[in-house]
Design a protein around this motif. Structure first.
Motif, PDB file in Angstrom:
ATOM      1  N   SER A  29      35.216 -24.557   5.146  1.00 32.21           N
ATOM      2  CA  SER A  29      36.523 -25.127   4.830  1.00 32.21           C
ATOM      3  C   SER A  29      36.678 -26.606   5.201  1.00 32.21           C
ATOM      4  O   SER A  29      37.648 -27.237   4.804  1.00 32.21           O
ATOM      5  CB  SER A  29      37.625 -24.307   5.511  1.00 32.21           C
ATOM      6  OG  SER A  29      37.441 -24.313   6.905  1.00 32.21           O
ATOM      7  N   GLU A  30      35.738 -27.159   5.973  1.00 31.21           N
ATOM      8  CA  GLU A  30      35.779 -28.589   6.288  1.00 31.21           C
ATOM      9  C   GLU A  30      34.360 -29.073   6.550  1.00 31.21           C
ATOM     10  O   GLU A  30      33.461 -28.268   6.804  1.00 31.21           O
ATOM     11  CB  GLU A  30      36.672 -28.875   7.495  1.00 31.21           C
ATOM     12  CG  GLU A  30      36.224 -28.226   8.786  1.00 31.21           C
ATOM     13  CD  GLU A  30      37.196 -28.478   9.924  1.00 31.21           C
ATOM     14  OE1 GLU A  30      36.994 -29.480  10.648  1.00 31.21           O
ATOM     15  OE2 GLU A  30      38.130 -27.688  10.087  1.00 31.21           O
ATOM     16  N   ASP A  31      34.147 -30.373   6.464  1.00 38.11           N
ATOM     17  CA  ASP A  31      32.816 -30.919   6.718  1.00 38.11           C
ATOM     18  C   ASP A  31      32.363 -30.562   8.133  1.00 38.11           C
ATOM     19  O   ASP A  31      33.137 -30.667   9.083  1.00 38.11           O
ATOM     20  CB  ASP A  31      32.808 -32.450   6.567  1.00 38.11           C
ATOM     21  CG  ASP A  31      32.979 -32.904   5.117  1.00 38.11           C
ATOM     22  OD1 ASP A  31      32.886 -32.066   4.205  1.00 38.11           O
ATOM     23  OD2 ASP A  31      33.208 -34.115   4.911  1.00 38.11           O
ATOM     24  N   VAL A  32      31.104 -30.129   8.264  1.00 33.62           N
ATOM     25  CA  VAL A  32      30.541 -29.741   9.550  1.00 33.62           C
ATOM     26  C   VAL A  32      29.317 -30.606   9.815  1.00 33.62           C
ATOM     27  O   VAL A  32      28.430 -30.712   8.965  1.00 33.62           O
ATOM     28  CB  VAL A  32      30.141 -28.244   9.560  1.00 33.62           C
ATOM     29  CG1 VAL A  32      29.464 -27.871  10.864  1.00 33.62           C
ATOM     30  CG2 VAL A  32      31.365 -27.368   9.312  1.00 33.62           C
ATOM     31  N   TYR A  33      29.278 -31.205  10.997  1.00 38.28           N
ATOM     32  CA  TYR A  33      28.175 -32.086  11.381  1.00 38.28           C
ATOM     33  C   TYR A  33      27.389 -31.476  12.526  1.00 38.28           C
ATOM     34  O   TYR A  33      27.924 -30.726  13.328  1.00 38.28           O
ATOM     35  CB  TYR A  33      28.710 -33.455  11.819  1.00 38.28           C
ATOM     36  CG  TYR A  33      29.335 -34.234  10.689  1.00 38.28           C
ATOM     37  CD1 TYR A  33      28.602 -35.197  10.005  1.00 38.28           C
ATOM     38  CD2 TYR A  33      30.645 -33.991  10.289  1.00 38.28           C
ATOM     39  CE1 TYR A  33      29.175 -35.907   8.952  1.00 38.28           C
ATOM     40  CE2 TYR A  33      31.217 -34.687   9.242  1.00 38.28           C
ATOM     41  CZ  TYR A  33      30.477 -35.639   8.579  1.00 38.28           C
ATOM     42  OH  TYR A  33      31.036 -36.336   7.535  1.00 38.28           O
ATOM     43  N   VAL A  34      26.126 -31.826  12.619  1.00 42.06           N
ATOM     44  CA  VAL A  34      25.274 -31.439  13.736  1.00 42.06           C
ATOM     45  C   VAL A  34      24.835 -32.734  14.411  1.00 42.06           C
ATOM     46  O   VAL A  34      24.664 -33.754  13.747  1.00 42.06           O
ATOM     47  CB  VAL A  34      24.068 -30.587  13.265  1.00 42.06           C
ATOM     48  CG1 VAL A  34      23.149 -31.372  12.363  1.00 42.06           C
ATOM     49  CG2 VAL A  34      23.307 -30.015  14.437  1.00 42.06           C
ATOM     50  N   SER A  35      24.693 -32.693  15.744  1.00 45.08           N
ATOM     51  CA  SER A  35      24.248 -33.899  16.438  1.00 45.08           C
ATOM     52  C   SER A  35      22.933 -33.630  17.143  1.00 45.08           C
ATOM     53  O   SER A  35      22.664 -32.513  17.590  1.00 45.08           O
ATOM     54  CB  SER A  35      25.300 -34.391  17.432  1.00 45.08           C
ATOM     55  OG  SER A  35      25.474 -33.449  18.454  1.00 45.08           O
ATOM     56  N   GLU A  36      22.121 -34.652  17.225  1.00 46.14           N
ATOM     57  CA  GLU A  36      20.838 -34.603  17.922  1.00 46.14           C
ATOM     58  C   GLU A  36      20.746 -35.841  18.795  1.00 46.14           C
ATOM     59  O   GLU A  36      21.107 -36.929  18.373  1.00 46.14           O
ATOM     60  CB  GLU A  36      19.672 -34.629  16.928  1.00 46.14           C
ATOM     61  CG  GLU A  36      19.592 -33.438  16.013  1.00 46.14           C
ATOM     62  CD  GLU A  36      18.459 -33.568  15.001  1.00 46.14           C
ATOM     63  OE1 GLU A  36      17.717 -34.583  15.045  1.00 46.14           O
ATOM     64  OE2 GLU A  36      18.331 -32.678  14.174  1.00 46.14           O
ATOM     65  N   GLN A  55      28.955 -29.561   3.737  1.00 46.50           N
ATOM     66  CA  GLN A  55      30.101 -30.237   3.171  1.00 46.50           C
ATOM     67  C   GLN A  55      31.175 -29.188   2.866  1.00 46.50           C
ATOM     68  O   GLN A  55      30.853 -28.033   2.535  1.00 46.50           O
ATOM     69  CB  GLN A  55      29.696 -30.957   1.891  1.00 46.50           C
ATOM     70  CG  GLN A  55      30.772 -31.835   1.306  1.00 46.50           C
ATOM     71  CD  GLN A  55      30.247 -32.670   0.147  1.00 46.50           C
ATOM     72  OE1 GLN A  55      29.164 -32.429  -0.363  1.00 46.50           O
ATOM     73  NE2 GLN A  55      31.024 -33.648  -0.253  1.00 46.50           N
ATOM     74  N   ALA A  56      32.436 -29.565   2.988  1.00 48.56           N
ATOM     75  CA  ALA A  56      33.526 -28.647   2.669  1.00 48.56           C
ATOM     76  C   ALA A  56      33.305 -28.082   1.272  1.00 48.56           C
ATOM     77  O   ALA A  56      32.948 -28.799   0.342  1.00 48.56           O
ATOM     78  CB  ALA A  56      34.866 -29.373   2.752  1.00 48.56           C
ATOM     79  N   GLY A  57      33.495 -26.773   1.144  1.00 49.83           N
ATOM     80  CA  GLY A  57      33.319 -26.101  -0.141  1.00 49.83           C
ATOM     81  C   GLY A  57      31.958 -25.449  -0.322  1.00 49.83           C
ATOM     82  O   GLY A  57      31.757 -24.663  -1.234  1.00 49.83           O
ATOM     83  N   VAL A  65      25.466 -19.085   9.525  1.00 48.94           N
ATOM     84  CA  VAL A  65      26.472 -19.616  10.440  1.00 48.94           C
ATOM     85  C   VAL A  65      26.252 -19.038  11.835  1.00 48.94           C
ATOM     86  O   VAL A  65      26.259 -19.758  12.838  1.00 48.94           O
ATOM     87  CB  VAL A  65      27.897 -19.304   9.942  1.00 48.94           C
ATOM     88  CG1 VAL A  65      28.943 -19.701  10.974  1.00 48.94           C
ATOM     89  CG2 VAL A  65      28.160 -19.992   8.617  1.00 48.94           C
ATOM     90  N   ASP A  66      26.017 -17.729  11.917  1.00 47.24           N
ATOM     91  CA  ASP A  66      25.816 -17.078  13.213  1.00 47.24           C
ATOM     92  C   ASP A  66      24.637 -17.675  13.972  1.00 47.24           C
ATOM     93  O   ASP A  66      24.677 -17.808  15.186  1.00 47.24           O
ATOM     94  CB  ASP A  66      25.609 -15.575  13.041  1.00 47.24           C
ATOM     95  CG  ASP A  66      26.874 -14.865  12.566  1.00 47.24           C
ATOM     96  OD1 ASP A  66      27.969 -15.472  12.642  1.00 47.24           O
ATOM     97  OD2 ASP A  66      26.760 -13.718  12.113  1.00 47.24           O
ATOM     98  N   ARG A  67      23.575 -18.058  13.260  1.00 48.82           N
ATOM     99  CA  ARG A  67      22.392 -18.640  13.912  1.00 48.82           C
ATOM    100  C   ARG A  67      22.676 -20.005  14.534  1.00 48.82           C
ATOM    101  O   ARG A  67      21.936 -20.461  15.402  1.00 48.82           O
ATOM    102  CB  ARG A  67      21.227 -18.753  12.919  1.00 48.82           C
ATOM    103  CG  ARG A  67      20.495 -17.446  12.692  1.00 48.82           C
ATOM    104  CD  ARG A  67      19.198 -17.666  11.927  1.00 48.82           C
ATOM    105  NE  ARG A  67      19.368 -18.241  10.606  1.00 48.82           N
ATOM    106  CZ  ARG A  67      19.600 -17.534   9.494  1.00 48.82           C
ATOM    107  NH1 ARG A  67      19.696 -16.231   9.544  1.00 48.82           N
ATOM    108  NH2 ARG A  67      19.738 -18.143   8.333  1.00 48.82           N
ATOM    109  N   LEU A  68      23.725 -20.665  14.118  1.00 43.20           N
ATOM    110  CA  LEU A  68      24.068 -21.985  14.656  1.00 43.20           C
ATOM    111  C   LEU A  68      24.679 -21.901  16.055  1.00 43.20           C
ATOM    112  O   LEU A  68      24.739 -22.891  16.769  1.00 43.20           O
ATOM    113  CB  LEU A  68      25.044 -22.704  13.720  1.00 43.20           C
ATOM    114  CG  LEU A  68      24.506 -23.015  12.331  1.00 43.20           C
ATOM    115  CD1 LEU A  68      25.623 -23.562  11.447  1.00 43.20           C
ATOM    116  CD2 LEU A  68      23.344 -23.989  12.402  1.00 43.20           C
TER     117      LEU A  68
END
Length: 158
Positions: A29-36, A55-57, A65-68
């Motif tokens: 539902s919204e943009d999701v980012y990962v950081s390193e 990206q949203a959508g 998702v669960d693995r994150l």
């Protein structure tokens, strides 16, 4: 129009070959980012790179998702004992601690939880009865046992 099997037999609506999904897709539902962290890093979010993960959508399987959300693990607690009155600040070290939202001592929630990094957090012990008590961490994956007990010391003279 009709629907048929490979052998030519007709498929009725009631006999349509389908099964419930065990890993349903979800819509982000919204943009999701990962950081390193840059280089090896120290586990701190400062000095890290961010990348757009979803990206949203975007449609993603629930299992992806669960693995994150990796379950926290504990390697040490220091100190491992303190007064029954509580208030001892303990340091918990391990991995994936950045998702911890509560630390419980025999069911009572500690106070002043501070997640220092993905590998370290501090929390103050609540009051407790004399003796060893189980330490549990609550994170996005559920409740996990630290595997190391905290021991409340009996009050002096009693």
């Amino acid at each position: 129009m009709g629907l048929y099997r490979q052998d030519g037999t007709r498929i009725t609506k009631a006999a349509f070959p389908a099964a419930a999904l065990t890993d349903p897709p979800v819509k982000v539902s919204e943009d999701v980012y990962v950081s390193e962290p840059y280089g090896r890093g120290d586990g701190q979010p400062e000095g890290s790179k961010r990348f757009l993960l979803y990206q949203a959508g975007t449609i993603v399987l629930r299992s992806a998702v669960d693995r994150l959300f990796t379950t926290a693990t504990v390697t040490s607690i220091s100190p491992t004992e303190g007064p029954a009155a509580g208030g001892t600040t303990i340091t918990i070290k391990g991995d994936h601690l950045d998702g911890v939202s509560a630390v419980r001592f025999g069911g009572a929630t500690g106070s002043d939880l501070r997640v220092r990094s993905a590998t370290e957090l501090t929390v103050k012990t609540p009051p407790g009865g004399a003796g060893a008590t189980t330490v549990e961490l609550a994170d996005d994956s559920g409740t996990i046992s630290a595997g190391i007990d905290f021991t409340y010391e009996a009050p002096a003279g009693g």
